[in-house]
Write an enzyme that holds these catalytic residues in place. Structure first.
Site, PDB file in Angstrom:
ATOM      1  N   GLU A 113       0.849  -1.197   0.000  1.00 27.31           N
ATOM      2  CA  GLU A 113       0.000   0.000   0.000  1.00 27.31           C
ATOM      3  C   GLU A 113       0.876   1.235   0.000  1.00 27.31           C
ATOM      4  OE1 GLU A 113      -2.241  -0.272   3.598  1.00 27.31           O
ATOM      5  OE2 GLU A 113      -2.956  -2.282   3.106  1.00 27.31           O
ATOM      6  N   LYS A 115       1.979   4.740   1.672  1.00 30.12           N
ATOM      7  CA  LYS A 115       1.998   5.251   3.040  1.00 30.12           C
ATOM      8  C   LYS A 115       1.623   6.724   2.990  1.00 30.12           C
ATOM      9  CE  LYS A 115       4.892   5.108   7.144  1.00 30.12           C
ATOM     10  NZ  LYS A 115       4.888   6.514   7.496  1.00 30.12           N
ATOM     11  N   ASP A 117       0.951  10.435   4.137  1.00 33.82           N
ATOM     12  CA  ASP A 117       1.693  11.250   5.086  1.00 33.82           C
ATOM     13  C   ASP A 117       0.752  12.229   5.766  1.00 33.82           C
ATOM     14  OD1 ASP A 117       3.834  11.974   6.498  1.00 33.82           O
ATOM     15  OD2 ASP A 117       4.837  13.084   4.893  1.00 33.82           O
ATOM     16  N   TYR A 225      -6.788   2.062   6.273  1.00 34.94           N
ATOM     17  CA  TYR A 225      -5.847   1.005   5.932  1.00 34.94           C
ATOM     18  C   TYR A 225      -5.790  -0.175   6.901  1.00 34.94           C
ATOM     19  CZ  TYR A 225      -3.079   4.174   8.877  1.00 34.94           C
ATOM     20  OH  TYR A 225      -2.647   4.991   9.867  1.00 34.94           O
ATOM     21  N   LYS A 312      10.545   3.383   3.146  1.00 38.44           N
ATOM     22  CA  LYS A 312      10.597   4.824   2.909  1.00 38.44           C
ATOM     23  C   LYS A 312      11.186   5.112   1.536  1.00 38.44           C
ATOM     24  CE  LYS A 312       9.253   6.531   6.901  1.00 38.44           C
ATOM     25  NZ  LYS A 312       9.150   7.876   7.353  1.00 38.44           N
ATOM     26  N   CYS A 406      39.600  16.701  21.762  1.00 38.34           N
ATOM     27  CA  CYS A 406      38.244  17.016  22.187  1.00 38.34           C
ATOM     28  C   CYS A 406      38.047  18.535  22.180  1.00 38.34           C
ATOM     29  CB  CYS A 406      37.991  16.455  23.592  1.00 38.34           C
ATOM     30  SG  CYS A 406      36.385  16.959  24.244  1.00 38.34           S
ATOM     31  N   CYS A 409      37.484  19.476  26.161  1.00 34.68           N
ATOM     32  CA  CYS A 409      38.496  19.319  27.215  1.00 34.68           C
ATOM     33  C   CYS A 409      39.910  19.170  26.676  1.00 34.68           C
ATOM     34  CB  CYS A 409      38.132  18.139  28.123  1.00 34.68           C
ATOM     35  SG  CYS A 409      38.384  16.547  27.330  1.00 34.68           S
ATOM     36  N   CYS A 424      35.825  10.955  23.050  1.00 36.17           N
ATOM     37  CA  CYS A 424      36.724  11.601  23.990  1.00 36.17           C
ATOM     38  C   CYS A 424      36.833  10.644  25.179  1.00 36.17           C
ATOM     39  CB  CYS A 424      36.169  12.943  24.437  1.00 36.17           C
ATOM     40  SG  CYS A 424      37.051  13.570  25.873  1.00 36.17           S
ATOM     41  N   CYS A 430      35.588  15.360  31.319  1.00 33.31           N
ATOM     42  CA  CYS A 430      35.086  16.152  30.193  1.00 33.31           C
ATOM     43  C   CYS A 430      33.648  16.571  30.491  1.00 33.31           C
ATOM     44  CB  CYS A 430      35.167  15.321  28.916  1.00 33.31           C
ATOM     45  SG  CYS A 430      34.578  16.171  27.466  1.00 33.31           S
TER      46      CYS A 430
END
Ligand code: IVH
Length: 669
Positions: A113, A115, A117, A225, A312, A406, A409, A424, A430
């Site tokens: 089917e 989809k 939105d 659906y 998708k 980092c 730090c 890190c 940190c």
């Protein structure tokens, strides 16, 4: 925290008063209804959470029920689930293999089917009449939007024929066709109002409007659906939907039976192109096992059925310039590069920042500052960069050198073998990591310690009062009260919150520790499998691997966590502080009895044990629990300081109000 809340309340009231004036007096609103409703919703929620901060001149009172009628929450008879997403044919093949394995069938019939939105609704029909329309809400209970749904022309109010079940539910998507969307936005811009970003937001916003006459004007549509109920005409999805269309429902004509992955692939390829000619938005396709018997057999995951997946379609893309890169350090020390972009329109919104994922992705695409990059917005909210337009690369551009130290730090970053991300390693020094762990620990879904929000966590850290989560339990009232914008009362609140957290179930404690990759569900599974912290600590890699939801990565992470002597010491201190390190009722997944089956409970106030434990108790005896009182509630279990609004509503609706003792007595019977 409460200073922060008071400020927010003041801001919300000011904004809403201004918007009300613009709307009702000047007749020229500057915000759309959706944003207005969101502000109002936040105001109403904050006021109900902080009754002490209520005010007699709040716009929430003045507009009352005329404008911001709160929708009544109603429990779903069947949980309203979502779908797992897939993005490639390989994933569809895996889905098919899984379904065939679980059902034992050599070949399966699927229904493909489109989809839609928009926003999901569940419609209940009794004796052929629409009696209720609910939004998804949290999946367990949704908002009653019947009045608004009745205005949608494609939703039949009375059914045709006589062979529909006496009672059933049908689910579908409410959406706004492009024609309605464009017309509405034209009108809005003409009035000087902000246009809706996309048809999905427009549909969701419209469905939650108070004035159903306005909803009617906006031209929503609804395609069904999914049919649910005890006495459905057929034992397969396809024929049920065809029959539903004979009863008067709008069912997509593009639904198609497919007998193989190849046929599914053809459907997807065809609609990836043809969907662009449809008069409404689709963001993918849905593939469902046709046989209801096999659907029942394969069952459900926690949030989605196993027997269906969404696929998708490839996301929309746009080209823009990469201006610079920020590096963010998260709770686990993981470094995420974030791109700053020249603003660009993409799928209805302006995009200025995008995720770059990790160094590997940057290397792979050879992404450079100044490049024209391809930005994509898929299912996820944050857009990502998926490629570079090499042809438009400026002369003399240089490859990007990824940060080595980092950004917070200054510690040299590490990239563990086999991982795409840099970390890190300075866990205990940190700041974003320390802060992140504290915030995670006190968070709602973890220890849920009221009164400690981001601001307080920062203050505690900055004043040197807390360096790790165990320090929280050594806090003294004077220390907290001495913080900026804190007082005696907030300090007492925090201490009470900390005290209360000591009865949080073990699964939550395990989640709160913030073991890398161990999310809420995983923590629950591990807690109920190993029953105690010592159990988890002593578990071997193989034992962990045998736990539901635990794979290699998580098992390794748990072992590493407890293998680190600093964590072991931290955990010991938490244990000494009195946190629950043993699984108990609240962690046990087992069903003890069905004595409360079919009954719905709302649990409010303080009890001899944590509220969640009372909830778990009810559930373990077959009862359902909900967050708010509605006409579907059977009992309000009221503890100490139970919410007055809940009590009032229960009284009004004739819901039985019982205390903890009465509840326990019910269980003993
Ligand atoms: S079936 C248990 N079919 O997509 C079955 N959902 O991402 C649940 N949606 O919640 C849904 N078109 O709001 C189904 N043809 C379709 C759909 C569809 C749109 C929405 C629906 C669902 C969400 C999941």
């Amino acid at each position: 925290m409460s200073g922060e809340t008071a400020k927010r309340l003041e801001f919300l009231r000011g904004e809403l008063n201004r918007l009300n004036h613009e709307y009702y007096v000047l007749n020229s609103p500057s915000a759309d209804d959706f944003s207005y409703d969101r502000l109002m919703e936040e105001l109403v929620t904050l006021e109900s959470l902080h009754p002490e901060l209520r005010s007699a001149d709040s716009p929430s009172l003045r507009v009352g029920s005329d404008i911001v009628k709160e929708f009544v929450q109603v429990r779903h008879k069947y949980p309203m689930l979502s779908l797992g997403n897939t993005y490639s044919m390989e994933e569809i093949e895996e889905f098919d293999a899984r379904m065939r394995k679980e059902s034992g069938a050599e070949r399966l019939e699927y229904v493909c089917e489109l989809k839609f939105d928009g926003t999901a609704v569940g419609l209940t029909y009794e004796k052929g009449r629409l009696v209720r329309a609910l939004t998804r809400g949290d999946g367990e209970a949704g908002d009653d939007v019947t009045a608004n749904v009745r205005t949608v022309r494609s939703v039949p109010l009375a059914l045709t024929g006589d062979d529909y079940p006496q009672e059933f539910e049908i689910r579908g998507e409410i959406f706004m066709p492009f024609a309605s969307f464009d017309r509405m936005n034209r009108e809005r811009t003409a009035k000087g109002a902000a246009p809706f970003a996309n048809p999905r937001n427009a549909a969701a916003g419209t469905l939650k409007m108070q004035d159903s006459a306005e909803v009617a004007r906006r031209g929503l549509d609804c395609c069904m659906y999914f049919l649910l109920g005890g006495a459905l005409p057929f034992d397969n999805h396809y024929d049920n939907m065809r029959r539903a269309s004979e009863w008067g429902f709008k069912v997509s004509p593009h639904m198609q039976k497919c007998g193989s992955v190849g046929e599914i692939a053809a459907f997807l390829a065809r609609w990836d192109a043809e969907r662009k000619t449809l008069p409404y938005d689709t963001d993918g396709a849905v593939i469902k096992v046709n046989s209801l018997a096999i659907q029942r057999e394969t069952g459900l995951r926690s949030k989605s059925p196993r027997w269906a997946v969404a696929y998708k379609f490839k996301a929309e893309q746009a080209f823009t310039r990469l201006l610079s890169i920020d590096y963010q350090v998260g709770r686990t020390g993981a470094v995420t590069p974030v791109a700053n972009l020249a603003p660009v329109q993409l799928a209805g919104t302006t995009v200025k920042r995008a995720s770059l994922h990790n160094a590997e992705q940057i290397e792979l695409h050879d992404i450079r500052i100044g490049d024209t990059v391809i930005v994509e917005k898929g299912g996820e909210i944050i857009p990502k960069i998926v490629g570079v337009d090499r042809a438009r690369r400026a002369e003399g551009s240089v490859p990007l050198s990824y940060v080595e130290y980092c950004p917070v730090c200054g510690t040299r970053l590490v990239r563990p073998a086999g991982e795409a991300k840099h970390y890190c390693p300075n866990e205990s020094g940190c700041r974003p990591q320390i802060l992140g762990r504290i915030e995670h620990f006190v968070g709602r879904r973890a220890m849920n310690i009221e009164g400690i929000g981001e601001e307080t966590a920062v203050a505690l850290l900055e004043k040197g009062l807390v360096r790790d989560v165990a320090d929280l339990y050594d806090l003294k009232k004077e220390q907290i009260a001495g913080l900026e914008r804190m007082g005696e009362r907030s300090a007492e609140n925090i201490l009470a919150g900390l005290e209360k957290s000591k009865s949080a179930p073990f699964a939550r404690v395990l989640f709160a520790l913030g073991i890398r990759y161990a999310g809420e569900t995983t923590a629950k599974k591990i807690a109920s499998a190993f029953r105690s912290l010592d159990g988890v600590r002593n578990a071997t890699f193989d034992e962990l691997m045998q736990t539901d939801e635990v794979g290699e990565k998580i098992a390794r992470s748990v072992i590493d966590y407890f293998g680190d002597s600093r964590n072991a010491a931290l955990v010991d201190r938490l244990k000494a502080a009195g946190l629950r390190f043993e699984a108990d009722e609240a962690d046990a997944p087992v069903q003890v009895s069905q004595s409360l089956s079919g009954k719905s409970f709302v649990i409010s106030g303080n009890f001899s044990v944590a509220r969640d434990e009372v909830k778990a108790l009810v559930e373990r005896h077959g009862g359902k629990t909900a967050g708010s009182v509605s006409s579907n509630t059977d009992f309000l279990v009221a503890g100490d300081k139970s919410g007055p609004a809940k009590l009032q509503k229960a009284e009004k609706l004739g819901v039985k109000i019982i205390d903890e003792k009465a509840l326990r007595a019910m269980l003993e019977q």
